[in-house]
Design a protein around this motif. Structure first.
Motif, short mmCIF file in Angstrom:
data_model
loop_
_atom_site.label_atom_id
_atom_site.label_comp_id
_atom_site.label_asym_id
_atom_site.label_seq_id
_atom_site.Cartn_x
_atom_site.Cartn_y
_atom_site.Cartn_z
N GLN A 167 -35.54 -48.64 26.41
CA GLN A 167 -36.76 -47.58 26.87
C GLN A 167 -36.45 -46.44 27.34
OE1 GLN A 167 -38.48 -50.09 29.92
NE2 GLN A 167 -38.60 -51.85 28.60
N SER A 168 -35.41 -46.04 27.82
CA SER A 168 -34.95 -44.81 28.32
C SER A 168 -33.45 -44.58 28.81
CB SER A 168 -35.99 -44.39 29.80
OG SER A 168 -35.60 -45.28 30.66
N GLN A 169 -33.12 -43.46 29.12
CA GLN A 169 -31.65 -43.23 29.26
C GLN A 169 -31.36 -43.91 30.64
OE1 GLN A 169 -30.26 -39.28 28.97
NE2 GLN A 169 -28.16 -39.87 29.36
N VAL A 170 -30.20 -44.51 30.75
CA VAL A 170 -29.68 -45.21 31.94
C VAL A 170 -28.86 -44.45 32.63
CG1 VAL A 170 -28.77 -47.28 33.06
CG2 VAL A 170 -30.30 -47.65 31.15
N THR A 171 -29.05 -44.05 33.89
CA THR A 171 -28.23 -42.91 34.58
C THR A 171 -27.19 -44.02 35.29
OG1 THR A 171 -29.48 -43.28 36.79
CG2 THR A 171 -30.06 -41.65 35.01
N PRO A 172 -25.82 -43.17 35.46
CA PRO A 172 -24.71 -44.19 36.31
C PRO A 172 -25.32 -44.67 37.69
CG PRO A 172 -23.84 -41.99 35.43
CD PRO A 172 -25.43 -41.79 35.13
N ALA A 173 -26.19 -43.82 38.45
CA ALA A 173 -26.68 -44.54 39.74
C ALA A 173 -27.39 -45.61 39.35
CB ALA A 173 -27.38 -43.34 40.32
N THR A 174 -28.43 -45.71 38.25
CA THR A 174 -29.14 -46.86 37.92
C THR A 174 -28.28 -48.08 37.60
OG1 THR A 174 -30.80 -45.58 37.23
CG2 THR A 174 -30.94 -47.64 36.55
N GLU A 175 -27.45 -47.83 36.87
CA GLU A 175 -26.19 -48.75 36.49
C GLU A 175 -25.66 -49.21 37.68
OE1 GLU A 175 -22.25 -49.65 33.62
OE2 GLU A 175 -23.50 -47.65 33.57
N LYS A 176 -25.22 -48.70 38.61
CA LYS A 176 -24.31 -49.05 39.61
C LYS A 176 -25.37 -49.96 40.68
CE LYS A 176 -21.83 -47.48 43.55
NZ LYS A 176 -21.45 -46.09 44.23
N SER A 177 -26.75 -49.55 40.73
CA SER A 177 -27.63 -50.17 41.70
C SER A 177 -27.73 -51.55 41.17
CB SER A 177 -28.99 -49.27 41.68
OG SER A 177 -28.64 -48.39 42.34
N ARG A 221 -26.01 -53.26 38.95
CA ARG A 221 -24.99 -54.22 39.11
C ARG A 221 -24.47 -54.78 40.49
NH1 ARG A 221 -21.99 -54.94 34.56
NH2 ARG A 221 -22.27 -53.43 32.99
N ALA A 222 -25.00 -53.86 41.42
CA ALA A 222 -24.83 -54.40 42.71
C ALA A 222 -25.85 -55.40 43.11
CB ALA A 222 -24.97 -53.24 43.73
N LEU A 223 -26.95 -55.27 42.43
CA LEU A 223 -28.03 -56.40 42.77
C LEU A 223 -27.77 -57.52 42.20
CD1 LEU A 223 -31.10 -56.75 43.58
CD2 LEU A 223 -31.76 -55.92 41.20
#
Length: 300
Positions: free
Chosen positions: A16-26, A28-30
């Motif tokens: 749907q959209s580009q995934v930022t490193p911050a989003t990926e980290k959040s 994976r932590a979830l």
């Protein structure tokens, strides 16, 4: 199975959209850290479970799994509990009559019929009923638990719609399970009516009805009670297939959606729910067993 819950969510978001490193980290932590040791992951899971946290659904992100199961469980409990009791009572009652006179004309019809019904899988019965009574002859709805145009509530229109939509799934479970109850009770009755205490009761001049119900059937039913608890898991498993065919809004349809969408948290929580239901059913069966069999209450 390759992959992990976080990767599934990230792949969907990437479409749907580009995934930022911050989003990926959040994310994976979830969904936990896969690089942790198994014991660490398990202890973390137990800690969440103790607080009633079953995780977040992947297919319905970010809806909590506990809310999804809470919305689907009443539908499955209502369907499975009613159909299981009806199938048990129907199969046990016919089995008593059939086993009381083995080889009679009634027994010659019911025994092969029960074998035939017991050999039919849930999904095949559900598919045939759907084809015959929803497609070929549109008598009953083919999906959902009620008319989506109605507001849920204890109104005659809504209750009637629930009964109409749940009829075919209920018939599916009853038809697929009644044969096993019938054969089990019939075989136990054939063995029990040949016991000496039954012969003694008949020699005392007791009526045939009292001998069959108070002496033979009461003892022959004990394995049925134990089998009822054991079969809860099988019945729930069968209802999963029936609900998936009819898109019935219960735990079974949720399980189907979880498998299709690789929803690991939802699958894990549903497995836990089914396991706990089997344990609870066994506990109830053991309690009923004590009431039915006085020998279990005798002191050693």
């Amino acid at each position: 199975m390759p992959g992990d819950p976080a990767s599934v969510i990230l792949n969907k978001l990437a479409q749907q959209s580009q995934v930022t490193p911050a989003t990926e980290k959040s994310i994976r932590a979830l969904f936990g850290v896969p690089d942790e040791g198994l014991w660490q992951q398990y202890l973390h899971y137990l800690a969440q479970l103790a607080h009633g946290d079953l995780g977040v659904s992947i297919a319905y992100f970010p809806q909590p799994v506990s809310e999804m199961i809470g919305s689907g469980l009443p539908w499955t409990l209502g369907l499975v509990s009613l159909t299981t009791v009806l199938a048990f009572l129907l199969g046990t009652g016919i089995g008593i009559v059939s086993g009381a006179r083995p080889g009679s004309r009634f027994d010659s019809v019911t025994a092969p019929l029960a074998t035939f019904l017991g050999s039919m899988p849930y999904f095949w019965v559900a598919t045939m009923l759907l084809l015959l009574l929803s497609v070929t002859v549109p008598v009953f709805p083919s999906q959902n638990g009620y008319d989506l145009g109605l507001d849920p509530g204890f109104t005659p229109a809504f209750i009637g719609s629930v009964i109409e939509h749940g009829f075919l799934p209920a018939v599916t479970i009853i038809v697929s399970s009644v044969g096993g109850w019938l054969l089990g009770m019939r075989n136990m009755m054939i063995t029990t009516v040949a016991e000496d205490y039954v012969t003694l009761a008949e020699a005392k001049g007791l009526s045939r009805r009292r001998v069959l119900l108070a002496y033979a059937a009461r003892n022959a039913m004990l394995p049925q009670i134990a089998g009822l608890a054991i079969s809860i898991g099988t019945v729930v498993g069968g209802s999963l297939l029936a609900e998936a065919v009819f898109a019935y809004p219960g735990v079974g349809y949720l399980f189907y959606q979880a498998v299709v969408n690789l929803d690991y948290p939802l699958m894990q929580a549903l497995f836990l729910t089914i396991s706990l239901s089997v344990l609870l059913a066994n506990f109830i069966a053991d309690s009923v067993y004590v009431l039915l069999d006085p020998r279990t209450r005798e002191d050693a």
